[in-house]
Design an enzyme around this catalytic site. Structure first.
Site: not given
Length: 349
Positions: A112, A134, A176, A214, A224, A228, A232, A235, A239, A252
């Site tokens: 956990r 993330k 990025e 960032k 997010e 935030r 993306n 992205h 993606h 990426h």
């Protein structure tokens, strides 16, 4: 009788991001370094010379986005169980964004949740992926669809690791950086247009500015829910491209570069960005030999894949679009006609 019991958060998950030569690290617990075959051959001895621990293990995974999957997560977890790690143990992510995401995710679910540290070795992971908590993995439905927000205890960015980085990987990281400049900082974007990133001092300053951007965004919006999501940019399209090419054709950052060009095309169509500004972004990406074009084989299928994105809902696709250079808008109110018109511009003739 109504009972109201407040549950106040008392956990502070703040942490420091250090940009400098890797420091000596001492741990009074079991530590596992998670890395891949490529980074291990180049830099593992250097890292291990910096670590003192009660017990130290190395978990070496295969290198590549296609291995960002459940099998790799299982390999990490099995090693931890076999070596009797516990809640006081520590993981160290030593590699690029793939290793960082998977190590963080494994740390988030092992018993956990245990602590982990990010030591990113690629430009992309140094300026973006290692900061913000993330974590996750890919599956057949898309990228990073399984994961958790799990903040590291520290991030150590050592520019030394970039000396062995292939040029293509370096360029992927630049994508990025450009992403953050377009959405948040016009002056930074202008600086990048003339910056010589082969100069170590200039590169360190660029890394610093990108990480500061960032970090400030994540501090304001960790999960997010708002600002935030602007990170993306590029992205949503990128993606889908990665998914269509099975994570094997593009890095990426390369997919994100194409995604930014596509997002800019939509922004121009909606009069949010001028054609001249879109050309400036495209030119900066081309300066670092990043791909800026993609042929969509099946436009309708590409459109349907948008709905597998984490940021989209059952009936609306969320897009991050630039408002010129230095600002952005996040919207899910774009009609299908506009979306399809933009996609058709990239479609197979």
């Amino acid at each position: 009788m109504q009972v109201h019991i407040p549950l106040k958060k008392v956990v502070d998950n703040s942490y420091d991001i250090t940009i400098d030569t890797l420091p000596k690290m001492n741990f009074d617990t079991k530590v596992a370094v998670v890395t891949n075959q490529t980074v291990s051959k180049l830099h593992l001895d250097y890292l291990l010379s910096k670590i003192s621990a009660k017990e130290l293990h190395v978990i070496t995974l295969q290198d590549g986005e296609e291995y960002k999957n459940q099998a790799s997560i299982d390999a990490i977890l099995e090693s931890l169980f076999e070596n009797r790690f516990n809640r006081k143990s520590m993981l160290i992510a030593f590699g690029g964004g793939v290793i960082g995401d998977m190590t963080g995710y494994a740390a988030s679910i092992f018993q956990r949740g245990i602590d982990f540290i990010q030591i990113p070795t690629t430009l992309l992971s140094q300026v973006d992926a290692s900061v913000g908590g993330k974590t996750g993995m890919n599956n057949k439905y898309g990228k990073n669809l399984v994961g958790a927000f799990h903040q590291p205890k520290a991030v150590y960015i050592d520019p030394y690791f970039l000396t062995t980085l292939p040029q293509r990987e370096f360029s992927a990281g630049v994508a990025e950086i450009v992403k953050m400049a377009v959405t948040f900082n016009k002056e930074f974007f202008t600086f990048l247009e003339s910056a010589d990133l082969n100069n170590p001092k200039v590169l360190q300053e660029v890394i610093k500015q990108a990480v500061q951007t960032k970090a400030s965004v994540v501090a304001e919006d960790e999960k997010e829910k708002g600002i935030r999501a602007a990170l993306n940019y590029g992205h949503t399209f990128g993606h889908v491209i990665e998914n269509e090419t099975q994570y094997k054709k593009f890095l990426h950052g390369e997919a994100v570069a194409i995604g930014m060009v596509m997002a800019n095309e939509m922004a121009v169509k909606m009069n949010l960005m001028s054609e001249k500004e879109a050309l400036r972004v495209k030119s900066l990406l081309e300066k670092y030999n990043l791909p800026v074009s993609y042929v969509i084989e099946d436009v309708r299928k590409f459109y349907e894949t948008f709905f597998l994105d984490k940021k989209s809902s059952d009936s609306a696709i969320t897009f991050v679009l630039p408002l010129g250079i230095g600002d952005f808008v996040i919207t899910d109110k774009i009609d299908i006609g506009t979306i399809m018109c933009v996609l058709n511009k990239f479609g197979k003739n």
